[in-house]
Enzyme design. Structure first.
Site, PDB file in Angstrom:
ATOM      1  N   ASP A  34      28.303  47.669  43.084  1.00  0.00           N
ATOM      2  CA  ASP A  34      29.172  46.631  42.511  1.00  0.00           C
ATOM      3  C   ASP A  34      28.426  45.961  41.365  1.00  0.00           C
ATOM      4  OD1 ASP A  34      30.750  44.136  42.185  1.00  0.00           O
ATOM      5  OD2 ASP A  34      31.747  44.835  43.999  1.00  0.00           O
ATOM      6  N   ILE A  61      30.180  50.854  36.862  1.00  0.00           N
ATOM      7  CA  ILE A  61      30.765  52.206  36.860  1.00  0.00           C
ATOM      8  C   ILE A  61      31.099  52.677  35.438  1.00  0.00           C
ATOM      9  CG2 ILE A  61      31.620  52.071  39.237  1.00  0.00           C
ATOM     10  CD1 ILE A  61      34.470  51.678  38.058  1.00  0.00           C
ATOM     11  N   GLU A  85      39.200  46.240  37.906  1.00  0.00           N
ATOM     12  CA  GLU A  85      39.792  44.968  37.490  1.00  0.00           C
ATOM     13  C   GLU A  85      41.147  44.953  38.166  1.00  0.00           C
ATOM     14  OE1 GLU A  85      38.574  42.503  35.862  1.00  0.00           O
ATOM     15  OE2 GLU A  85      36.702  43.386  35.198  1.00  0.00           O
ATOM     16  N   SER A  86      41.455  43.855  38.892  1.00  0.00           N
ATOM     17  CA  SER A  86      42.592  43.933  39.813  1.00  0.00           C
ATOM     18  C   SER A  86      43.694  42.894  39.599  1.00  0.00           C
ATOM     19  CB  SER A  86      42.068  43.816  41.248  1.00  0.00           C
ATOM     20  OG  SER A  86      41.586  42.503  41.481  1.00  0.00           O
ATOM     21  N   ASP A 132      50.494  50.176  44.914  1.00  0.00           N
ATOM     22  CA  ASP A 132      51.919  50.557  44.807  1.00  0.00           C
ATOM     23  C   ASP A 132      52.492  50.192  43.434  1.00  0.00           C
ATOM     24  OD1 ASP A 132      52.000  47.770  45.084  1.00  0.00           O
ATOM     25  OD2 ASP A 132      53.522  47.770  46.669  1.00  0.00           O
ATOM     26  N   GLU A 133      51.740  49.383  42.652  1.00  0.00           N
ATOM     27  CA  GLU A 133      52.286  48.927  41.370  1.00  0.00           C
ATOM     28  C   GLU A 133      52.448  50.080  40.371  1.00  0.00           C
ATOM     29  OE1 GLU A 133      50.772  45.131  40.054  1.00  0.00           O
ATOM     30  OE2 GLU A 133      50.217  44.583  42.099  1.00  0.00           O
ATOM     31  N   TYR A 156      47.593  46.443  33.934  1.00  0.00           N
ATOM     32  CA  TYR A 156      46.886  46.742  35.196  1.00  0.00           C
ATOM     33  C   TYR A 156      47.463  47.998  35.841  1.00  0.00           C
ATOM     34  CZ  TYR A 156      45.911  46.585  40.228  1.00  0.00           C
ATOM     35  OH  TYR A 156      45.568  46.929  41.519  1.00  0.00           O
ATOM     36  N   LYS A 195      44.746  34.943  42.988  1.00  0.00           N
ATOM     37  CA  LYS A 195      45.922  35.625  43.531  1.00  0.00           C
ATOM     38  C   LYS A 195      46.767  34.601  44.299  1.00  0.00           C
ATOM     39  CE  LYS A 195      44.309  39.693  42.163  1.00  0.00           C
ATOM     40  NZ  LYS A 195      43.456  40.617  42.835  1.00  0.00           N
ATOM     41  N   LEU A 196      48.040  34.901  44.456  1.00  0.00           N
ATOM     42  CA  LEU A 196      49.003  33.883  44.894  1.00  0.00           C
ATOM     43  C   LEU A 196      48.587  33.122  46.160  1.00  0.00           C
ATOM     44  CD1 LEU A 196      51.757  32.520  44.521  1.00  0.00           C
ATOM     45  CD2 LEU A 196      52.756  34.340  45.914  1.00  0.00           C
ATOM     46  N   ILE A 212      54.647  28.403  40.593  1.00  0.00           N
ATOM     47  CA  ILE A 212      55.523  29.530  40.944  1.00  0.00           C
ATOM     48  C   ILE A 212      56.102  30.072  39.645  1.00  0.00           C
ATOM     49  CG2 ILE A 212      57.654  30.211  42.153  1.00  0.00           C
ATOM     50  CD1 ILE A 212      55.559  29.425  44.097  1.00  0.00           C
ATOM     51  N   ASP A 286      57.507  32.230  33.410  1.00  0.00           N
ATOM     52  CA  ASP A 286      57.369  33.504  34.125  1.00  0.00           C
ATOM     53  C   ASP A 286      56.264  34.358  33.513  1.00  0.00           C
ATOM     54  OD1 ASP A 286      57.931  35.311  36.079  1.00  0.00           O
ATOM     55  OD2 ASP A 286      59.957  35.793  35.391  1.00  0.00           O
TER      56      ASP A 286
HETATM   57  P1  NAD Z   1      38.724  42.541  43.621  1.00  0.00           P
HETATM   58  O1  NAD Z   1      39.032  42.162  42.216  1.00  0.00           O
HETATM   59  O2  NAD Z   1      38.661  41.474  44.673  1.00  0.00           O
HETATM   60  O3  NAD Z   1      37.303  43.280  43.668  1.00  0.00           O
HETATM   61  C1  NAD Z   1      36.935  44.241  42.728  1.00  0.00           C
HETATM   62  C2  NAD Z   1      35.427  44.484  42.877  1.00  0.00           C
HETATM   63  O4  NAD Z   1      35.073  45.499  41.913  1.00  0.00           O
HETATM   64  C3  NAD Z   1      34.570  43.250  42.571  1.00  0.00           C
HETATM   65  O5  NAD Z   1      33.563  43.112  43.549  1.00  0.00           O
HETATM   66  C4  NAD Z   1      33.967  43.554  41.206  1.00  0.00           C
HETATM   67  O6  NAD Z   1      32.695  42.953  41.005  1.00  0.00           O
HETATM   68  C5  NAD Z   1      33.878  45.084  41.247  1.00  0.00           C
HETATM   69  N1  NAD Z   1      33.876  45.667  39.898  1.00  0.00           N
HETATM   70  C6  NAD Z   1      34.741  45.382  38.892  1.00  0.00           C
HETATM   71  N2  NAD Z   1      34.399  46.080  37.777  1.00  0.00           N
HETATM   72  C7  NAD Z   1      33.306  46.835  38.104  1.00  0.00           C
HETATM   73  C8  NAD Z   1      32.504  47.762  37.388  1.00  0.00           C
HETATM   74  N3  NAD Z   1      32.749  48.025  36.104  1.00  0.00           N
HETATM   75  N4  NAD Z   1      31.483  48.364  38.034  1.00  0.00           N
HETATM   76  C9  NAD Z   1      31.220  48.078  39.337  1.00  0.00           C
HETATM   77  N5  NAD Z   1      31.941  47.179  40.069  1.00  0.00           N
HETATM   78  C10 NAD Z   1      32.980  46.571  39.459  1.00  0.00           C
HETATM   79  O7  NAD Z   1      39.765  43.678  43.985  1.00  0.00           O
HETATM   80  P2  NAD Z   1      40.513  43.976  45.370  1.00  0.00           P
HETATM   81  O8  NAD Z   1      41.713  43.137  45.457  1.00  0.00           O
HETATM   82  O9  NAD Z   1      39.527  43.977  46.467  1.00  0.00           O
HETATM   83  O10 NAD Z   1      41.003  45.475  45.084  1.00  0.00           O
HETATM   84  C11 NAD Z   1      40.157  46.582  45.389  1.00  0.00           C
HETATM   85  C12 NAD Z   1      40.882  47.868  45.021  1.00  0.00           C
HETATM   86  O11 NAD Z   1      42.098  47.962  45.757  1.00  0.00           O
HETATM   87  C13 NAD Z   1      41.264  47.949  43.535  1.00  0.00           C
HETATM   88  O12 NAD Z   1      41.058  49.267  43.102  1.00  0.00           O
HETATM   89  C14 NAD Z   1      42.742  47.590  43.530  1.00  0.00           C
HETATM   90  O13 NAD Z   1      43.406  48.225  42.454  1.00  0.00           O
HETATM   91  C15 NAD Z   1      43.189  48.130  44.867  1.00  0.00           C
HETATM   92  N6  NAD Z   1      44.346  47.445  45.478  1.00  0.00           N
HETATM   93  C16 NAD Z   1      44.343  46.091  45.601  1.00  0.00           C
HETATM   94  C17 NAD Z   1      45.431  45.456  46.220  1.00  0.00           C
HETATM   95  C18 NAD Z   1      45.470  43.968  46.429  1.00  0.00           C
HETATM   96  O14 NAD Z   1      46.493  43.438  46.857  1.00  0.00           O
HETATM   97  N7  NAD Z   1      44.409  43.230  46.180  1.00  0.00           N
HETATM   98  C19 NAD Z   1      46.503  46.222  46.685  1.00  0.00           C
HETATM   99  C20 NAD Z   1      46.456  47.617  46.536  1.00  0.00           C
HETATM  100  C21 NAD Z   1      45.363  48.211  45.935  1.00  0.00           C
HETATM  101  P1  TYD Z   2      49.511  38.223  42.593  1.00  0.00           P
HETATM  102  O1  TYD Z   2      48.888  37.620  43.808  1.00  0.00           O
HETATM  103  O2  TYD Z   2      48.901  37.985  41.255  1.00  0.00           O
HETATM  104  O3  TYD Z   2      49.668  39.796  42.879  1.00  0.00           O
HETATM  105  P2  TYD Z   2      50.513  40.936  42.050  1.00  0.00           P
HETATM  106  O4  TYD Z   2      50.850  40.417  40.714  1.00  0.00           O
HETATM  107  O5  TYD Z   2      49.520  42.059  42.001  1.00  0.00           O
HETATM  108  O6  TYD Z   2      51.715  41.232  42.898  1.00  0.00           O
HETATM  109  O7  TYD Z   2      51.004  37.718  42.507  1.00  0.00           O
HETATM  110  C1  TYD Z   2      51.916  37.896  43.593  1.00  0.00           C
HETATM  111  C2  TYD Z   2      53.264  37.373  43.153  1.00  0.00           C
HETATM  112  O8  TYD Z   2      53.188  35.944  42.988  1.00  0.00           O
HETATM  113  C3  TYD Z   2      53.710  37.921  41.804  1.00  0.00           C
HETATM  114  O9  TYD Z   2      55.130  38.086  41.845  1.00  0.00           O
HETATM  115  C4  TYD Z   2      53.347  36.818  40.814  1.00  0.00           C
HETATM  116  C5  TYD Z   2      53.506  35.560  41.644  1.00  0.00           C
HETATM  117  N1  TYD Z   2      52.593  34.435  41.333  1.00  0.00           N
HETATM  118  C6  TYD Z   2      53.103  33.140  41.165  1.00  0.00           C
HETATM  119  O10 TYD Z   2      54.310  32.912  41.255  1.00  0.00           O
HETATM  120  N2  TYD Z   2      52.209  32.143  40.915  1.00  0.00           N
HETATM  121  C7  TYD Z   2      50.875  32.349  40.807  1.00  0.00           C
HETATM  122  O11 TYD Z   2      50.115  31.385  40.557  1.00  0.00           O
HETATM  123  C8  TYD Z   2      50.370  33.675  40.986  1.00  0.00           C
HETATM  124  C9  TYD Z   2      48.903  33.969  40.872  1.00  0.00           C
HETATM  125  C10 TYD Z   2      51.273  34.692  41.259  1.00  0.00           C
END
Ligand code: NAD
Ligand code: TYD
Length: 350
Positions: A34, A61, A85-86, A132-133, A156, A195-196, A212, A286
């Site tokens: 990481d 990476i 990047e997520s 799933d996005e 993304y 995240k939300l 929201i 939005d």
């Molecule tokens: P996160 O953003 O919490 O964590 C990402 C991690 O990757 C961090 O620790 C960051 O330091 C590391 N990272 C980023 N860029 C890097 C690089 N260049 N080299 C090495 N490390 C690096 O993400 P998350 O929510 O834990 O998601 C993890 C994976 O799951 C992602 O691939 C994401 O697309 C996928 N995913 C996430 C969700 C969700 O709801 N969070 C849902 C489905 C899939």
């Molecule tokens: P998010 O947690 O960013 O996940 P994703 O965009 O990957 O689904 O957002 C979840 C939902 O909540 C999305 O429809 C955007 C909305 N949202 C808000 O309404 N307010 C916020 O402050 C955030 C971060 C997200």
């Protein structure tokens, strides 16, 4: 002893996967790679980082020579690739870092695996964790299946879709043993408060507005993070090479209904009058290109691998709130100066 590389292990989902693997598989050496972006936090792993079968390596990476040297040094038997990047909103303001890490970074790892496994691919596995996005946005009906055409709508999701295609291309072209899963929105402990759900928990705790987007009518399908980790464990060990598995909880909520449920739980947990948290709900501009609805059909992983989620949403939300309230230091540490600057840019300009 097998040596397994897990990328992005200091992040939200990665830390739960690392904890599960380190505890459950003492005969695996788990290497957590990481770079520690704003989203990577080693505090997430402080309960297991002393374990003899765990090692942390800080590295990027995107750095191809470094990745090649890492594969040569450790001779990995398997890779679980979660580093990315997520956050969709960040991808709207800064797409290039998503192109670099999510696409180029994934290809660097694929090249490392390909080079290292070319003479001995048996028993090896490259597991790409995706979202799933990539399938785009649903209307009011229907579900994402593994066969649904890709139609990503944000930088993304387009970067994740590209990486999925490249992983499949390496399987088809070079016979790299790969497996992919696409999961719905995760929630639970250790999620970065951009995240939300963790953002709302943090703001309610501090009597700040809960932003929201739009009318709050967008729908997401929420899965507790440990249920995602259990699915990842199954797919890594039992999934078939070249296959894709959709993971989701059949748990759809509009954003506004979810936030109202969270508000009720927070009022109870904080001992505040009913309705206190709801007063913080604030409708803001939005998100650009905001996907309306995501919903996963997870029949394949349920039928073929016997996976099912363990938690109902109400129970999962309660566990999540309990964790954030019991770990207020974690939240305060994470909400650092850098995050506040990002927060100002993201929300205060709306
Ligand atoms: P996160 O953003 O919490 O964590 C990402 C991690 O990757 C961090 O620790 C960051 O330091 C590391 N990272 C980023 N860029 C890097 C690089 N260049 N080299 C090495 N490390 C690096 O993400 P998350 O929510 O834990 O998601 C993890 C994976 O799951 C992602 O691939 C994401 O697309 C996928 N995913 C996430 C969700 C969700 O709801 N969070 C849902 C489905 C899939
Ligand atoms: P998010 O947690 O960013 O996940 P994703 O965009 O990957 O689904 O957002 C979840 C939902 O909540 C999305 O429809 C955007 C909305 N949202 C808000 O309404 N307010 C916020 O402050 C955030 C971060 C997200």
């Amino acid at each position: 002893m097998k040596t397994i590389l897990i990328t992005g292990g200091a992040g939200f989902i990665g830390s739960h996967v690392i904890r599960r693997f380190v505890n459950k598989y003492p005969d695996y050496k788990i290497v957590n790679l990481d770079v520690l972006t704003y989203a990577g936090n080693l505090e997430n792993l402080k309960d297991i980082d002393y374990m003899p079968n765990y090692e942390f390596v800080r590295g990027d990476i995107n750095d191809a020579p470094f990745i090649n040297s890492l594969f040569a040094k450790y001779q990995f038997d398997g890779v679980l690739h979660l580093a990315a990047e997520s956050h969709v909103d960040r991808s709207i303001s800064d797409p290039m870092s998503f192109i670099m890490t999510n696409i180029v970074g994934t290809v660097n790892l694929l090249n490392g695996a390909r080079e290292n496994w070319k003479n001995n691919p048996d028993g090896k596995r490259f597991y790409h964790i995706s979202t799933d996005e990539v399938y785009g946005s649903l209307g009011e009906t229907g579900f994402f299946l593994e066969t649904t055409s890709y139609d990503p709508q944000s930088p993304y999701s387009a970067s994740k879709a590209s990486s999925d295609h490249l992983v499949r291309a390496y399987h088809n072209t070079y016979k790299l043993p790969v497996v992919i899963s696409n999961c719905s929105n995760n929630y639970g402990p250790n999620q970065f408060p951009e995240k939300l759900i963790p953002l709302a928990i943090h703001n309610i705790s501090n009597n700040k507005p809960i932003p929201i987007y739009g009318k709050g009518e967008n729908i997401r399908d929420w899965l507790y993070v440990e249920d995602h980790a259990s699915a990842i464990d199954l797919v890594f060990h039992e999934g078939k090479n070249g296959e894709t598995y959709n993971i989701g909880g059949h748990n759809e909520w509009t954003n506004i209904a979810l936030i109202r449920q969270l508000c009720k739980t927070m009022d109870i947990k904080l001992g505040r009058d009913t309705g206190t948290a709801e007063k913080l709900i604030t409708y803001v501009k939005d998100r650009a290109g905001h996907d309306l609805r995501y919903a996963i059909d997870s029949t394949k992983i349920q039928r073929e691998l016997g996976w099912k989620p363990s938690l109902q949403f109400e129970e999962g939300i309660e566990k999540t709130v309990d964790w954030y309230l019991a770990n207020s230091n974690w939240l305060e540490n994470v909400v650092s100066g850098a995050y506040e600057k990002y927060y100002e840019k993201q929300y205060l300009s709306r």
